[in-house]
Design an enzyme around this catalytic site. Structure first.
Site, short mmCIF file in Angstrom:
data_model
loop_
_atom_site.label_atom_id
_atom_site.label_comp_id
_atom_site.label_asym_id
_atom_site.label_seq_id
_atom_site.Cartn_x
_atom_site.Cartn_y
_atom_site.Cartn_z
N CYS A 120 0.91 -1.51 -0.32
CA CYS A 120 0.18 0.23 -0.10
C CYS A 120 0.80 1.03 0.03
O CYS A 120 1.84 1.11 0.86
CB CYS A 120 -1.07 0.09 0.82
SG CYS A 120 -1.84 -1.22 1.16
N ARG B 9 3.88 -0.47 -5.15
CA ARG B 9 3.43 -0.37 -3.79
C ARG B 9 2.15 -2.02 -3.35
O ARG B 9 2.05 -1.79 -2.29
CB ARG B 9 3.26 0.00 -2.90
CG ARG B 9 4.55 1.38 -2.61
CD ARG B 9 4.96 1.58 -1.09
NE ARG B 9 4.65 1.79 -0.26
CZ ARG B 9 5.60 1.38 0.07
NH1 ARG B 9 6.92 2.05 0.39
NH2 ARG B 9 5.45 1.00 2.17
N TRP C 270 -2.66 -2.81 -1.87
CA TRP C 270 -2.14 -4.48 -1.88
C TRP C 270 -3.20 -4.38 -0.86
O TRP C 270 -2.81 -5.12 -0.02
CB TRP C 270 -0.79 -4.64 -1.48
CG TRP C 270 -0.10 -5.67 -1.66
CD1 TRP C 270 -0.13 -6.27 -3.16
CD2 TRP C 270 -0.27 -7.28 -0.96
NE1 TRP C 270 0.32 -7.18 -3.40
CE2 TRP C 270 0.23 -8.36 -1.79
CE3 TRP C 270 -0.65 -6.85 0.29
CZ2 TRP C 270 -0.05 -9.45 -0.93
CZ3 TRP C 270 -0.22 -8.51 0.65
CH2 TRP C 270 0.47 -9.47 0.17
N ASN D 137 -1.84 1.67 5.31
CA ASN D 137 -1.37 0.81 5.04
C ASN D 137 -0.74 -0.28 6.28
O ASN D 137 -0.25 0.41 7.98
CB ASN D 137 0.14 0.81 4.68
CG ASN D 137 1.21 0.77 4.41
OD1 ASN D 137 0.98 -1.46 3.90
ND2 ASN D 137 3.03 0.67 4.27
N GLY D 138 -1.01 -1.83 6.12
CA GLY D 138 -0.69 -2.55 7.33
C GLY D 138 -1.32 -3.35 7.71
O GLY D 138 -2.42 -2.79 6.72
N GLU E 3 18.00 -16.47 -8.57
CA GLU E 3 17.61 -15.08 -9.17
C GLU E 3 16.84 -15.30 -10.13
O GLU E 3 15.77 -14.62 -10.93
CB GLU E 3 18.71 -13.86 -9.05
CG GLU E 3 18.86 -12.57 -8.91
CD GLU E 3 17.29 -12.18 -8.42
OE1 GLU E 3 16.77 -12.57 -7.43
OE2 GLU E 3 16.39 -11.06 -8.84
N LYS F 57 13.14 -13.99 -11.19
CA LYS F 57 12.85 -13.06 -12.03
C LYS F 57 11.42 -13.51 -13.11
O LYS F 57 10.56 -13.13 -13.23
CB LYS F 57 13.48 -12.29 -13.24
CG LYS F 57 14.53 -11.95 -11.82
CD LYS F 57 14.42 -9.88 -11.44
CE LYS F 57 13.70 -9.98 -9.99
NZ LYS F 57 14.49 -10.24 -9.16
N GLU G 101 8.25 -14.45 -11.59
CA GLU G 101 7.60 -12.66 -11.09
C GLU G 101 6.78 -12.11 -12.18
O GLU G 101 5.70 -11.42 -11.96
CB GLU G 101 8.15 -12.33 -9.96
CG GLU G 101 9.10 -11.20 -10.09
CD GLU G 101 9.93 -10.45 -8.91
OE1 GLU G 101 9.38 -10.14 -8.15
OE2 GLU G 101 11.21 -10.46 -9.16
N HIS H 267 21.14 -35.64 -8.43
CA HIS H 267 20.47 -36.15 -7.25
C HIS H 267 18.23 -36.36 -6.91
O HIS H 267 18.07 -36.20 -5.95
CB HIS H 267 20.96 -34.97 -5.77
CG HIS H 267 22.20 -35.11 -5.85
ND1 HIS H 267 22.94 -36.78 -5.09
CD2 HIS H 267 23.41 -34.20 -6.00
CE1 HIS H 267 23.89 -36.14 -5.00
NE2 HIS H 267 24.14 -35.09 -5.85
N LYS I 249 6.09 -4.14 -3.93
CA LYS I 249 6.98 -3.60 -3.97
C LYS I 249 7.68 -3.60 -2.38
O LYS I 249 8.48 -4.49 -2.84
CB LYS I 249 7.36 -2.19 -4.66
CG LYS I 249 9.45 -1.61 -4.64
CD LYS I 249 9.83 -2.34 -5.97
CE LYS I 249 11.15 -2.61 -5.46
NZ LYS I 249 12.31 -3.13 -6.61
O1 M6R Z 1 12.73 -4.46 -0.09
P1 M6R Z 1 13.68 -5.27 -0.28
O2 M6R Z 1 15.10 -5.77 -1.04
O3 M6R Z 1 13.86 -5.80 1.65
O4 M6R Z 1 12.63 -6.22 -0.59
C1 M6R Z 1 13.16 -8.65 -0.53
C2 M6R Z 1 12.01 -9.07 -1.78
O5 M6R Z 1 11.00 -8.28 -0.73
C3 M6R Z 1 11.55 -8.56 -2.66
O6 M6R Z 1 13.61 -8.91 -3.50
C4 M6R Z 1 11.59 -9.48 -3.69
O7 M6R Z 1 11.09 -10.45 -3.30
C5 M6R Z 1 11.58 -8.52 -5.17
N1 M6R Z 1 9.82 -8.57 -5.99
C6 M6R Z 1 12.16 -9.36 -5.80
O8 M6R Z 1 12.44 -9.22 -7.26
#
Ligand code: M6R
Length: 621
Positions: A2, A31, A81, A107-108, A490, A494, A497, A513, A616
């Site tokens: 949010c 966000r 969100w 927010n929260g 990673e 990517k 997501e 394995h 985010k």
């Molecule tokens: O703001 P942060 O670096 O603490 O966020 C951590 C994760 O939520 C963030 O890296 C998330 O995995 C992203 N969507 C990755 O692209």
């Protein structure tokens, strides 16, 4: 999650309040984008005027174009969100109370909302949404209807709430006032002339002012056109020092790129260069931005624990290889949400590194607090100035990646690796693990990376073309070994997501394995190949893995180092990256995988900046 914006201004300089708030919401939409809404306080004190719509901010924009809000000096806005209640118009914020006198955004998560709702229902309050937020609105209403000012009401209500919240509220009877409160969720104040701002982070108002105040835990802020006052929940004044926001407004724009993500990938050479700039003093010592951990403490530590989530955790995994190698201190990397709940062995001799782009990830904040309760010193590697993790850690090393707006983390990953490496080099120097010339050599290797990252960006076109041929793939696998392993993880994250394709990363040695059973004719596999100039056996072992999957029908796409003459024999396509020392290579090999995910998602027509279901900053546990 949010995004929250608040504004008060009397006329110029920033024109209509809802315009300022809509601009802020556009920059905070990363966000959360399940719904958006805005409320303004009309000068006639008659009512709060409100518009809210499910879906992205564009829907709210259309609504406002058709039904403009009244003239006002104060406004609040929200981009959601969803946590409590589906993403509908009714659950969108703001929420009204006291027959439209009060509007509130949040927010929260208010953890005790059920009991509060029962209490309010017993008094005859009728709820219009499924949100936890609405209880706070009705509690505020009860206070103001009993004669409290909005600020006093907010202090009384915030003190009753449990969980995590940033709340902003307006009252039609106080048309020049916005009141905010926070606990465990972010809120920053922007200081203007004749106008003041509130935002979940500084990009909300960076266009209008670069002077800001952080709001501390359990504090209430009142903004009017003339000033800002901060108190604790008991009403005691709190003095807060303003700081200057280092980012400029342009950094939060797309800069000619079609998407923020593409722009942010192209920011990567600068993100790494800026993270290094001016960080080492004439004695080769790391210069921290804020706070200090005593050198005697750092000399005595016998373990490092990295706490982080998602991409930041993968940056921590990369850093583990380097820091252990340079310092001989054991490094554990722990997902922050697992750390706190498993009774970790952490004490005064454990250095905890909290890695976070946003500095607001709730899982990481809670893990940080747990570590501090055990006596561990915490150094934060954070991108956002004034964020909670930066404020609560014992020392901070900022990654200077600039604002990362796209939900998928890219440049922050490279900057987190770079900053963590600086911590490792500093410890190696401090504890005498490396001679000064070795330290200088490591720093010079790091220094050469931005130019090499630029070369990767300059030669990425064929990868973009390949991605566009793979839009119908159902699953993609990623293999890596040593530092290539977290890079593979990673790369898979990517793709998941952004392109909503099932993707998994494996340690190449683990393939035999079990995961090799997944390979069938045509299965795309990306392999991060170690340098043939490094440990020769590692290169040849991963080459063997490539052969093993090819023998079973896989299509292989290899990220290899320039000059690796063998790579092309085993790959449908090779992406070459410049030569670098092994530990520096993730700063290069991650980039093609980011580009691949971006392009594949674009080929499928998806919104790469705002992938579905994500936000985010993950400010809930
Ligand atoms: O703001 P942060 O670096 O603490 O966020 C951590 C994760 O939520 C963030 O890296 C998330 O995995 C992203 N969507 C990755 O692209």
């Amino acid at each position: 999650m949010c995004g929250i914006v608040g504004y008060v201004g009397s006329g110029a300089p920033s024109a209509r309040p809802e315009g300022v708030v809509m601009g802020g919401l556009a920059r905070l939409e990363y966000r959360g984008y399940d719904s958006a809404g805005i409320a303004v306080v009309t000068q006639d004190r008659a009512h709060v005027d409100m518009a809210k719509k499910a879906g992205k901010l564009v829907n709210l924009g259309k609504e406002l174009a058709e039904h403009p809000l009244g003239e006002a000096t104060a406004a609040i806005g929200h981009t959601r969100w969803a946590t409590h209640g589906a993403p509908t118009d009714a659950n969108a914020h703001p929420h009204l109370a006291a027959d439209g006198r009060i509007a509130i955004i949040h927010n929260g998560i208010i953890e005790n909302f059920s009991s509060l709702r029962a209490e309010l229902r017993a008094e005859g309050v009728h709820f219009l949404s499924e949100t936890d937020t609405e209880v706070a609105g009705h509690l505020l209403a009860r206070e103001v209807l009993n004669g409290a000012t909005l600020a006093d009401a907010m202090r009384a209500v915030a003190a009753r709430l449990e969980g995590a919240f940033t709340l902003l509220a307006v009252d039609s009877q106080e048309p020049d006032v916005v009141v905010g409160a926070r606990r465990n969720s972010p809120l920053v104040v922007g200081l203007g002339e004749g106008e003041n701002f509130l935002g979940s982070d500084v990009v909300a108002f960076i266009e209008h002012t670069r002077t800001a105040l952080e709001l501390g835990q359990d504090e209430v802020v009142v903004i009017t056109p003339e000033g800002v006052s901060v108190t604790d929940y008991a009403g005691n004044p709190v003095a807060r020092e303003p700081f200057t926001i280092e980012w400029d407004a342009e950094a939060a724009q797309k800069g000619g790129f079609a998407t923020f993500m593409d722009k942010e990938i192209h920011d990567e050479p600068a993100a790494v260069a800026d993270t290094l700039r001016g960080r080492i003093d004439e004695h080769g010592r790391l210069k921290l931005d804020e706070g200090l951990i005593d050198e005697s403490v750092l000399r005595s530590i016998d373990k490092i624990v990295v706490i982080a989530c998602g991409t930041a955790a993968y940056a921590g995994m990369v850093a583990k290889y380097a820091i252990e190698h340079w310092t001989r201190i054991p490094v554990e990397v722990e997902l922050a949400h697992e750390f706190r709940y498993r009774d970790p062995v952490v004490n005064v001799r454990t250095l905890v590194m909290a890695l976070s782009q946003s500095g607001e990830t709730m899982d990481t904040i809670m893990a940080l607090r747990h570590a501090q309760q055990q006596g561990a010193p915490v150094i934060a590697v954070v991108n956002v100035q004034g964020s909670t993790i930066a404020r609560e850690a014992d020392a901070v090393l900022y990654t200077r990646a600039g604002p990362e707006i796209a939900v998928a983390s890219t440049k922050a990953f490279l900057a987190q690796i770079t900053a963590s490496y600086l911590v490792g080099i500093y410890l190696a120097e401090l504890r005498g693990n490396k001679f000064p010339d070795e330290i200088a050599a490591l720093l010079s290797e790091l220094d050469s990376m931005p130019e090499k990252i630029q070369r990767v960006l300059d030669t990425s076109d064929t990868l973009r073309e390949i991605a566009h041929t793979m839009a119908d793939e159902r699953t993609v696998l990623f293999l890596g070994r040593h530092v290539g392993y977290p890079v593979a993880l990673e790369g898979a994250l990517k793709l998941k997501e952004l392109a909503y394709i099932h993707a998994e990363g494996f340690a190449a040695g683990e393939l035999k394995h079990g995961p090799i059973a997944l390979i069938e004719e045509g299965q795309p596999v990306f392999i991060v190949l170690p340098s043939p100039r490094g440990r020769e056996s590692l290169h040849s072992k991963v080459i063997s893995n490539v052969q093993e999957v090819r023998a079973r029908g896989a299509r292989t796409f290899v990220i290899a180092e320039e000059g690796d003459v063998e790579a092309a024999d085993y790959a449908e396509h090779v992406v070459y990256v410049p030569q670098s020392p092994v530990l520096m290579s993730p700063l290069l090999t991650a980039v093609p995988l980011q580009i691949f995910a971006l392009e594949l998602a674009s080929a499928k027509g998806y919104d790469v900046d705002q992938p579905r279901n994500l936000a985010k900053s993950v400010t809930v546990e």
